[in-house]
Design a protein around this motif. Structure first.
Motif, PDB file in Angstrom:
ATOM      1  N   ALA A 178       0.826  -1.207   0.000  1.00  0.00           N
ATOM      2  CA  ALA A 178       0.000   0.000   0.000  1.00  0.00           C
ATOM      3  C   ALA A 178       0.859   1.255   0.000  1.00  0.00           C
ATOM      4  CB  ALA A 178      -0.932  -0.005   1.211  1.00  0.00           C
ATOM      5  N   HIS A 179       1.970   1.221   0.737  1.00  0.00           N
ATOM      6  CA  HIS A 179       2.856   2.384   0.792  1.00  0.00           C
ATOM      7  C   HIS A 179       3.506   2.639  -0.564  1.00  0.00           C
ATOM      8  CE1 HIS A 179       5.170   5.380   2.992  1.00  0.00           C
ATOM      9  NE2 HIS A 179       6.269   4.938   2.404  1.00  0.00           N
ATOM     10  N   GLN A 211      11.307   0.182   5.269  1.00  0.00           N
ATOM     11  CA  GLN A 211      12.183   1.157   5.936  1.00  0.00           C
ATOM     12  C   GLN A 211      11.472   2.483   6.145  1.00  0.00           C
ATOM     13  OE1 GLN A 211      13.689   3.714   3.560  1.00  0.00           O
ATOM     14  NE2 GLN A 211      14.176   4.860   5.423  1.00  0.00           N
ATOM     15  N   SER A 212      10.787   2.962   5.126  1.00  0.00           N
ATOM     16  CA  SER A 212      10.065   4.226   5.223  1.00  0.00           C
ATOM     17  C   SER A 212       8.990   4.156   6.309  1.00  0.00           C
ATOM     18  CB  SER A 212       9.445   4.562   3.865  1.00  0.00           C
ATOM     19  OG  SER A 212       8.770   5.798   3.903  1.00  0.00           O
ATOM     20  N   LEU A 213       8.259   3.052   6.343  1.00  0.00           N
ATOM     21  CA  LEU A 213       7.202   2.897   7.337  1.00  0.00           C
ATOM     22  C   LEU A 213       7.766   2.797   8.748  1.00  0.00           C
ATOM     23  CD1 LEU A 213       5.011   0.410   5.297  1.00  0.00           C
ATOM     24  CD2 LEU A 213       4.325   2.708   6.010  1.00  0.00           C
ATOM     25  N   ALA A 214       8.909   2.140   8.897  1.00  0.00           N
ATOM     26  CA  ALA A 214       9.533   2.039  10.220  1.00  0.00           C
ATOM     27  C   ALA A 214       9.924   3.416  10.747  1.00  0.00           C
ATOM     28  CB  ALA A 214      10.757   1.131  10.149  1.00  0.00           C
ATOM     29  N   VAL A 215      10.404   4.284   9.855  1.00  0.00           N
ATOM     30  CA  VAL A 215      10.748   5.650  10.251  1.00  0.00           C
ATOM     31  C   VAL A 215       9.495   6.417  10.659  1.00  0.00           C
ATOM     32  CG1 VAL A 215      11.614   7.866   9.395  1.00  0.00           C
ATOM     33  CG2 VAL A 215      12.871   5.756   8.906  1.00  0.00           C
ATOM     34  N   LEU A 216       8.449   6.337   9.851  1.00  0.00           N
ATOM     35  CA  LEU A 216       7.209   7.047  10.167  1.00  0.00           C
ATOM     36  C   LEU A 216       6.632   6.577  11.494  1.00  0.00           C
ATOM     37  CD1 LEU A 216       5.414   7.188   6.683  1.00  0.00           C
ATOM     38  CD2 LEU A 216       6.836   8.933   7.775  1.00  0.00           C
ATOM     39  N   ASP A 217       6.676   5.272  11.749  1.00  0.00           N
ATOM     40  CA  ASP A 217       6.160   4.746  13.011  1.00  0.00           C
ATOM     41  C   ASP A 217       6.912   5.350  14.198  1.00  0.00           C
ATOM     42  OD1 ASP A 217       4.335   3.182  11.687  1.00  0.00           O
ATOM     43  OD2 ASP A 217       5.451   1.299  11.932  1.00  0.00           O
ATOM     44  N   ARG A 218       8.229   5.449  14.086  1.00  0.00           N
ATOM     45  CA  ARG A 218       9.024   5.980  15.191  1.00  0.00           C
ATOM     46  C   ARG A 218       8.781   7.466  15.411  1.00  0.00           C
ATOM     47  NH1 ARG A 218      11.138   1.463  13.640  1.00  0.00           N
ATOM     48  NH2 ARG A 218      12.441   0.207  15.038  1.00  0.00           N
ATOM     49  N   LEU A 219       8.344   8.156  14.361  1.00  0.00           N
ATOM     50  CA  LEU A 219       8.056   9.587  14.482  1.00  0.00           C
ATOM     51  C   LEU A 219       6.587   9.858  14.813  1.00  0.00           C
ATOM     52  CD1 LEU A 219      10.126  10.896  11.431  1.00  0.00           C
ATOM     53  CD2 LEU A 219      10.701  11.116  13.859  1.00  0.00           C
ATOM     54  N   GLY A 220       5.778   8.811  14.855  1.00  0.00           N
ATOM     55  CA  GLY A 220       4.362   8.982  15.155  1.00  0.00           C
ATOM     56  C   GLY A 220       3.579   9.626  14.027  1.00  0.00           C
ATOM     57  N   ILE A 221       3.997   9.360  12.779  1.00  0.00           N
ATOM     58  CA  ILE A 221       3.343   9.939  11.606  1.00  0.00           C
ATOM     59  C   ILE A 221       2.580   8.838  10.876  1.00  0.00           C
ATOM     60  CG2 ILE A 221       3.734  11.080   9.384  1.00  0.00           C
ATOM     61  CD1 ILE A 221       6.260  12.314  10.569  1.00  0.00           C
ATOM     62  N   ASP A 222       1.350   9.113  10.471  1.00  0.00           N
ATOM     63  CA  ASP A 222       0.522   8.135   9.780  1.00  0.00           C
ATOM     64  C   ASP A 222       1.105   7.759   8.415  1.00  0.00           C
ATOM     65  OD1 ASP A 222      -1.282   8.208  11.869  1.00  0.00           O
ATOM     66  OD2 ASP A 222      -2.655   9.603  10.870  1.00  0.00           O
ATOM     67  N   ASP A 223       0.824   6.535   7.974  1.00  0.00           N
ATOM     68  CA  ASP A 223       1.325   6.042   6.688  1.00  0.00           C
ATOM     69  C   ASP A 223       0.984   6.977   5.536  1.00  0.00           C
ATOM     70  OD1 ASP A 223       1.863   3.875   8.312  1.00  0.00           O
ATOM     71  OD2 ASP A 223       0.875   2.402   7.022  1.00  0.00           O
ATOM     72  N   ASP A 224      -0.251   7.473   5.526  1.00  0.00           N
ATOM     73  CA  ASP A 224      -0.741   8.254   4.383  1.00  0.00           C
ATOM     74  C   ASP A 224      -0.766   9.753   4.651  1.00  0.00           C
ATOM     75  OD1 ASP A 224      -2.761   8.258   6.235  1.00  0.00           O
ATOM     76  OD2 ASP A 224      -4.357   7.705   4.827  1.00  0.00           O
ATOM     77  N   ASP A 225       0.037  10.211   5.623  1.00  0.00           N
ATOM     78  CA  ASP A 225       0.085  11.637   5.931  1.00  0.00           C
ATOM     79  C   ASP A 225       0.452  12.425   4.663  1.00  0.00           C
ATOM     80  OD1 ASP A 225       0.975  14.263   6.846  1.00  0.00           O
ATOM     81  OD2 ASP A 225       1.095  13.400   8.859  1.00  0.00           O
ATOM     82  N   PRO A 226      -0.394  13.373   4.245  1.00  0.00           N
ATOM     83  CA  PRO A 226      -0.143  14.092   2.994  1.00  0.00           C
ATOM     84  C   PRO A 226       1.073  15.006   3.037  1.00  0.00           C
ATOM     85  CG  PRO A 226      -2.003  15.054   4.159  1.00  0.00           C
ATOM     86  CD  PRO A 226      -1.663  13.777   4.871  1.00  0.00           C
TER      87      PRO A 226
END
Length: 368
Positions: A166-167, A292-307
């Motif tokens: 999906a990402h 890798q991208s999703l792991a970074v977003l998770d650690r920053l508390g940012i949603d997968d589909d954040d615009p």
């Protein structure tokens, strides 16, 4: 202290290794955009800026200081030196940070960014035995291949195949929409007859059918970025409208999980600036792999589909010219913020995770 302001930003098209830019060496790729950003920096009387140095990131080039060769090829004159930076996938962004520090120190203009020609990179060998890359870590430390590192990270963080697909599909969809709307046009300098990125279309329809790279794994060719050719550079000056570099950081992390490096780097620049991630309007985080991208977003508390994150698609769609990708992230911020006319004071962050367990990030602010 003098500011360091990005007043011009350009890149080449990004092409898959062996395709549209296969005949263009790394210094020639860089020279095309070095020449253009210098031209973009002409003053109201048409006078070209006096450039103090050219700082370029590069990973797999032939040596010989491609930054100096590009400076000469771009017509900057024999008095303009050059230095080449190797911080692997963070090289282009690291070069811009180094140049920003220098501009703040002496108030002189620099050109900085990165370039990579995977197509013309020499075959390296040790004792007559070819090797794909040098070690990222010494004996006693984990030193995984990047695909294996992405697979390990997906397992470590329990990022499943569906979420990765999906990402990647979202990155491609955004890039296709941006290209159709002409949002890449002003930043791209045509090279060797190529004027657009080679981002493939319709990949979302086939992602679920692609086999994993490892048995029982979840990372596929579709959720991995393509090895690419390209260059991106910026012109940094002590003043002017553009993006002022407000904070920057380079950090280390576990070499066994190098893909997470961008997260602590971003957190470091947020801490420096005394702000939170909700204060940032635009992020460009290099997408080496979906996991890798999703792991970074998770650690920053940012949603997968954040615009706010890679709003026009990222490296999964556009490609990953290693030494240039961090600079491409800054060029994209320049387009999304300066060219798009967002208000002064708007904040953006560019970041990359780096092989060997590192992360690099920079916080920029629109000035008018």
């Amino acid at each position: 202290m003098t500011d360091a302001v990005i007043v011009a930003a350009r890149r080449t098209p990004i092409a898959t290794r062996g395709r549209a830019l296969a005949s263009v060496d790394v210094s020639s790729l860089a020279a095309a955009v070095v020449s253009q950003v210098r031209a973009d920096g002409r003053d109201v009387d048409g006078v070209l800026p006096d450039v103090a140095d050219v700082v370029l990131g590069n990973v797999m080039g032939p040596g010989g200081n491609p930054a100096r060769i590009a400076a000469l090829a771009a017509g900057l004159g024999v008095s303009v030196p050059g230095v080449t930076v190797d911080r692997q996938c963070g090289s282009g962004l690291a070069a811009i940070i180094d140049a920003a520090v220098a501009v703040r120190a002496d108030g002189r203009i620099r050109i900085a960014g990165g370039a990579e020609s995977a197509s013309t990179a020499p075959v390296r060998s040790a004792g007559g035995v070819p090797y794909a890359r040098a070690p990222f870590a010494p004996a006693g430390f984990a030193d995984p291949d990047m695909v294996a590192a992405a697979e390990d990270l997906a397992r470590h963080d329990r990022i499943d195949r569906e979420r990765q697909d999906a990402h990647a599909a979202r990155s491609h969809t955004r890039a296709q929409a941006a290209r159709a709307a002409g949002r890449f046009a002003e930043e791209i300098v045509p090279v060797a007859g190529a004027a657009e990125d080679e981002a493939p279309g319709g990949i979302g329809r086939i992602l679920s059918r692609l086999p994993p790279q490892f048995p029982e794994g979840s990372v596929t060719a579709g959720t991995s970025t393509r090895v690419s050719d390209g260059a991106a550079v910026v012109l940094l000056a002590p003043h002017g409208p553009g993006l002022v570099v407000r904070a920057h950081a380079v950090v280390g992390c576990d070499p066994a999980l190098p893909g997470i490096g961008a997260a602590p780097a971003v957190q470091a620049v947020l801490n420096q600036a005394g702000i939170g991630e909700n204060d940032v309007a635009a992020f460009e985080i290099v997408e080496a792999f979906a996991a890798q991208s999703l792991a970074v977003l998770d650690r920053l508390g940012i949603d997968d589909d954040d615009p706010r994150v890679c709003a026009d698609g990222g490296a999964l769609a556009i490609g990953h010219p290693w030494g240039a990708s961090g600079a491409v992230a800054i060029v994209r911020l320049f387009s999304r913020m300066v060219r798009a006319g967002v208000p002064a004071g708007t904040l953006g962050i560019a970041a990359a995770s780096v092989g060997g367990g590192m992360g690099v990030a920079a916080l920029v602010e629109v000035v008018r």
